[in-house]
Design a protein around this motif. Structure first.
Motif, PDB file in Angstrom:
ATOM      1  N   GLU A 142      -2.474  -6.106  24.361  1.00 30.73           N
ATOM      2  CA  GLU A 142      -2.434  -6.839  23.101  1.00 30.73           C
ATOM      3  C   GLU A 142      -2.595  -5.919  21.892  1.00 30.73           C
ATOM      4  N   PHE A 143      -2.614  -4.588  22.138  1.00 35.64           N
ATOM      5  CA  PHE A 143      -2.824  -3.621  21.066  1.00 35.64           C
ATOM      6  C   PHE A 143      -1.481  -3.063  20.589  1.00 35.64           C
ATOM      7  N   ILE A 144      -1.400  -2.771  19.292  1.00 36.59           N
ATOM      8  CA  ILE A 144      -0.160  -2.251  18.703  1.00 36.59           C
ATOM      9  C   ILE A 144      -0.438  -0.884  18.078  1.00 36.59           C
ATOM     10  N   PHE A 145       0.400   0.100  18.437  1.00 41.00           N
ATOM     11  CA  PHE A 145       0.344   1.435  17.840  1.00 41.00           C
ATOM     12  C   PHE A 145       1.604   1.623  16.989  1.00 41.00           C
ATOM     13  N   ARG A 146       1.419   1.964  15.728  1.00 46.07           N
ATOM     14  CA  ARG A 146       2.564   2.209  14.837  1.00 46.07           C
ATOM     15  C   ARG A 146       2.510   3.652  14.366  1.00 46.07           C
ATOM     16  N   VAL A 147       3.570   4.413  14.653  1.00 44.08           N
ATOM     17  CA  VAL A 147       3.621   5.832  14.302  1.00 44.08           C
ATOM     18  C   VAL A 147       3.913   5.961  12.813  1.00 44.08           C
ATOM     19  N   LEU A 148       2.981   6.578  12.076  1.00 41.88           N
ATOM     20  CA  LEU A 148       3.137   6.713  10.629  1.00 41.88           C
ATOM     21  C   LEU A 148       3.774   8.035  10.224  1.00 41.88           C
ATOM     22  N   LYS A 149       3.434   9.100  10.932  1.00 40.96           N
ATOM     23  CA  LYS A 149       3.952  10.413  10.551  1.00 40.96           C
ATOM     24  C   LYS A 149       4.137  11.278  11.789  1.00 40.96           C
ATOM     25  N   VAL A 150       5.314  11.914  11.867  1.00 42.82           N
ATOM     26  CA  VAL A 150       5.634  12.781  13.007  1.00 42.82           C
ATOM     27  C   VAL A 150       6.213  14.088  12.488  1.00 42.82           C
ATOM     28  N   SER A 151       5.733  15.192  13.031  1.00 44.05           N
ATOM     29  CA  SER A 151       6.337  16.494  12.733  1.00 44.05           C
ATOM     30  C   SER A 151       7.207  16.890  13.915  1.00 44.05           C
ATOM     31  N   GLU A 152       7.768  18.074  13.875  1.00 45.01           N
ATOM     32  CA  GLU A 152       8.640  18.520  14.969  1.00 45.01           C
ATOM     33  C   GLU A 152       7.877  18.678  16.278  1.00 45.01           C
ATOM     34  N   ARG A 153       6.593  18.965  16.160  1.00 47.14           N
ATOM     35  CA  ARG A 153       5.842  19.317  17.360  1.00 47.14           C
ATOM     36  C   ARG A 153       4.814  18.280  17.792  1.00 47.14           C
ATOM     37  N   ARG A 154       4.389  17.404  16.884  1.00 47.37           N
ATOM     38  CA  ARG A 154       3.324  16.476  17.281  1.00 47.37           C
ATOM     39  C   ARG A 154       3.329  15.215  16.430  1.00 47.37           C
ATOM     40  N   ILE A 155       2.623  14.205  16.972  1.00 45.47           N
ATOM     41  CA  ILE A 155       2.402  12.960  16.235  1.00 45.47           C
ATOM     42  C   ILE A 155       1.181  13.183  15.347  1.00 45.47           C
ATOM     43  N   GLU A 156       1.352  13.056  14.033  1.00 42.83           N
ATOM     44  CA  GLU A 156       0.280  13.416  13.120  1.00 42.83           C
ATOM     45  C   GLU A 156      -0.644  12.245  12.779  1.00 42.83           C
ATOM     46  N   SER A 157      -0.100  11.058  12.533  1.00 41.67           N
ATOM     47  CA  SER A 157      -0.972   9.920  12.215  1.00 41.67           C
ATOM     48  C   SER A 157      -0.416   8.630  12.816  1.00 41.67           C
ATOM     49  N   ILE A 158      -1.349   7.738  13.160  1.00 38.57           N
ATOM     50  CA  ILE A 158      -1.005   6.509  13.887  1.00 38.57           C
ATOM     51  C   ILE A 158      -1.824   5.358  13.325  1.00 38.57           C
ATOM     52  N   GLN A 159      -1.177   4.213  13.173  1.00 38.22           N
ATOM     53  CA  GLN A 159      -1.901   2.995  12.805  1.00 38.22           C
ATOM     54  C   GLN A 159      -2.161   2.189  14.074  1.00 38.22           C
ATOM     55  N   PHE A 160      -3.429   1.847  14.252  1.00 33.67           N
ATOM     56  CA  PHE A 160      -3.846   1.112  15.449  1.00 33.67           C
ATOM     57  C   PHE A 160      -4.237  -0.302  15.026  1.00 33.67           C
ATOM     58  N   THR A 161      -3.620  -1.299  15.649  1.00 35.60           N
ATOM     59  CA  THR A 161      -3.860  -2.695  15.279  1.00 35.60           C
ATOM     60  C   THR A 161      -4.498  -3.453  16.431  1.00 35.60           C
ATOM     61  N   LEU A 162      -5.628  -4.072  16.119  1.00 33.41           N
ATOM     62  CA  LEU A 162      -6.330  -4.901  17.104  1.00 33.41           C
ATOM     63  C   LEU A 162      -5.753  -6.311  17.094  1.00 33.41           C
ATOM     64  N   PRO A 163      -5.809  -7.024  18.211  1.00 34.24           N
ATOM     65  CA  PRO A 163      -5.443  -8.449  18.202  1.00 34.24           C
ATOM     66  C   PRO A 163      -6.447  -9.240  17.382  1.00 34.24           C
ATOM     67  N   GLU A 164      -6.044 -10.340  16.871  1.00 32.97           N
ATOM     68  CA  GLU A 164      -6.891 -11.133  15.982  1.00 32.97           C
ATOM     69  C   GLU A 164      -8.198 -11.545  16.649  1.00 32.97           C
ATOM     70  N   THR A 165      -8.128 -11.933  17.935  1.00 31.39           N
ATOM     71  CA  THR A 165      -9.328 -12.410  18.634  1.00 31.39           C
ATOM     72  C   THR A 165     -10.331 -11.283  18.783  1.00 31.39           C
ATOM     73  N   THR A 166      -9.832 -10.061  19.078  1.00 29.42           N
ATOM     74  CA  THR A 166     -10.725  -8.915  19.233  1.00 29.42           C
ATOM     75  C   THR A 166     -11.327  -8.546  17.899  1.00 29.42           C
ATOM     76  N   ALA A 167     -10.477  -8.498  16.861  1.00 29.57           N
ATOM     77  CA  ALA A 167     -10.954  -8.083  15.549  1.00 29.57           C
ATOM     78  C   ALA A 167     -12.055  -8.990  15.042  1.00 29.57           C
ATOM     79  N   SER A 168     -11.974 -10.253  15.351  1.00 29.76           N
ATOM     80  CA  SER A 168     -12.968 -11.198  14.843  1.00 29.76           C
ATOM     81  C   SER A 168     -14.330 -11.000  15.462  1.00 29.76           C
ATOM     82  N   THR A 169     -14.351 -10.340  16.630  1.00 29.08           N
ATOM     83  CA  THR A 169     -15.638 -10.110  17.314  1.00 29.08           C
ATOM     84  C   THR A 169     -16.197  -8.730  17.071  1.00 29.08           C
ATOM     85  N   VAL A 170     -15.403  -7.833  16.427  1.00 29.51           N
ATOM     86  CA  VAL A 170     -15.864  -6.452  16.219  1.00 29.51           C
ATOM     87  C   VAL A 170     -16.950  -6.426  15.157  1.00 29.51           C
TER      88      VAL A 170
END
Length: 462
Positions: A434-462
């Motif tokens: 139920e988790f979503i990873f969105r790639v925000l920035k990529v260079s030639e050699r590596r993934i530099e930054s990622i947005q991590f999204t929690l499901p609504e039910t999980t987020a409400s309990t964090v």
């Protein structure tokens, strides 16, 4: 009363000699088990330096521990069976059967209510005497005494028995092979059962922790702390280390002013020192050792302060073992090496402690150890190199959430590469459970930054 010697003395004498010989063989074989399996690494180092035949045979036998143990057990059983047969033969002929009949008749008269017949009592007396005498001989002279001797003189006895055991291993190879194969099958089944039991036990412990801890204000922290302690022995060095690209280290050839500048900018108390590149770390520089030399000119040979007492550990080492090693060696930092012998990064005592109690911030830590940005209750932005354990702790989910799919990955970028099998593009979304990873920035050699999204039910309990 009729007594002893129903056979000629010569046969009794030969039978006793055969029993004594077999007892000696039993003692040597039993003692060799303790002798071989109690040899220390120092003993093996001495044997490797010694080119004698006995030393080479010991090393050869120790390289096949399962076959060696099977050979010892099979040989000992055959010898003990021989002792039992000979003992029964000697005793039954050394002591006249009439004496057992006499004892049986005396017992029958003295205890009239005993239901056993005279013949049954006579056979019972014969059996008991044989069993007691043989058991006493085997336990004392065939097991206890030789094993005590072998514990004290293990290397000497191993040399004596190396040739006989080498011969026995070859002769009994068909029997030992069957025994070893069956042992492997049983061991595999037991390991599978133990693994399943361990998993259930782990889940039971987590559930018990949650049920036991009170619902007070700090109960969440208590639960996390107890769960971290339970999982402590399962965490490897690779999961908590700082990778080499994030390590502040210096080349031993830099000048004293350059070194002081690195020390000032980094703020670390221990700095690895390498020769040419980080794969060749030669020591550690303790910043406190520089305090007495701060006013020296740029020609000061700071290299004399490098401490070469270092610890190198593999990535797969468990952190509970590393903690014990830190305590034993009185060290706070280790260099982590990969499977090819290169330096993969560093791990510190603080990293281990943080695995239990969470992030440790002192008065000199201006920035958090893990850099991230929280957009809202269920969206976070992480650097690609952020460790998965840290991501899970920050967003409030179990650190084992991605264990089934992460493979060898330890960072969030490594997880995405494991899931996609290729370098993702900017804006690409990867869904795992139920988790979503969105790639925000990529260079030639590596993934530099990622947005991590929690499901609504999980987020409400964090």
């Amino acid at each position: 009363m009729p007594l002893l010697l129903a056979i000629p003395p010569t046969e009794v004498f030969l039978g006793i000699l055969a029993i004594l010989f077999l007892l000696l063989c039993s003692a040597l074989v039993s003692g060799s088990e303790v002798a071989f399996f109690s040899l220390t690494p120092n003993d093996f180092e001495k044997l490797q330096q010694d080119n004698s035949g006995s030393s080479q045979r010991i090393l050869y036998l120790k390289d096949k521990p399962r076959k060696l143990l099977a050979t010892i057990l099979i040989s000992n059983n055959f010898i003990n069976i021989g002792i039992v047969i000979l003992s029964e033969f000697v005793l039954s002929n050394l002591i006249s059967p009439d004496i057992f009949d006499y004892w049986a008749e005396s017992i029958s008269v003295g205890i009239p209510w005993l239901s056993l017949s005279k013949e049954g009592l006579a056979i019972t007396f014969n059996f008991l005497i044989t069993v007691v005498s043989v058991t006493f001989l085997l336990v004392l002279f065939g097991e206890v005494a030789p094993k005590v001797y072998a514990r004290i003189n293990n290397l000497r006895l191993a040399r004596i028995m190396s040739t006989p055991l080498d011969i026995l291993m070859r002769i009994l190879n068909p029997f030992s092979a069957i025994l070893v194969n069956w042992t492997k099958v049983l061991e595999g089944r037991l390991l599978l059962t133990a693994a399943g039991a361990g998993l259930a036990s782990r889940e039971d412990i987590d559930e018990a922790i949650e049920l036991t801890v009170s619902n007070g204000e700090d109960s969440g922290q208590e639960v996390d702390l107890l769960k971290s302690i339970v999982k402590f022995g399962e965490v490897s060095v690779k999961q908590i280390m700082r990778s080499r690209i994030d390590v502040i280290a210096v080349d031993h050839r830099i000048s004293y002013p350059e070194l002081l500048e690195v020390v000032k900018e980094s703020g670390y108390s221990r700095i690895p020192v390498y020769n040419e590149d980080f794969d060749n770390v030669i020591g550690l520089l303790y910043v406190k050792d520089l305090l007495g030399y701060l006013h020296h000119d740029e020609s000061f040979a700071w290299q004399k302060l490098i401490r070469t007492n270092m610890l190198f550990v593999p990535e797969a080492k468990k952190i509970d073992d590393l903690l014990r090693e830190f305590q034993k060696e009185h060290l706070h930092m280790a260099i982590v090496v990969d499977e090819y012998g290169g330096s993969a990064g560093i791990v510190t005592l603080e990293d281990i402690m943080e695995e239990i109690i969470g992030e440790i911030q002192d008065e000199f830590d201006d920035d958090p150890e893990v850099i991230y940005h929280q957009i809202d209750d269920n969206n976070f932005v992480f650097d690609g190199k952020t460790l998965l354990n840290d991501v899970c702790r920050i967003v409030g989910i179990d650190t084992s959430t991605f264990d089934e799919v992460k493979g060898e990955a330890d960072s969030v970028a490594g997880l995405l590469l494991e899931l996609t099998g290729d370098m993702p593009t900017e804006g690409e979304e990867i869904v795992q459970k139920e988790f979503i990873f969105r790639v925000l920035k990529v260079s030639e050699r590596r993934i530099e930054s990622i947005q991590f999204t929690l499901p609504e039910t999980t987020a409400s309990t964090v």
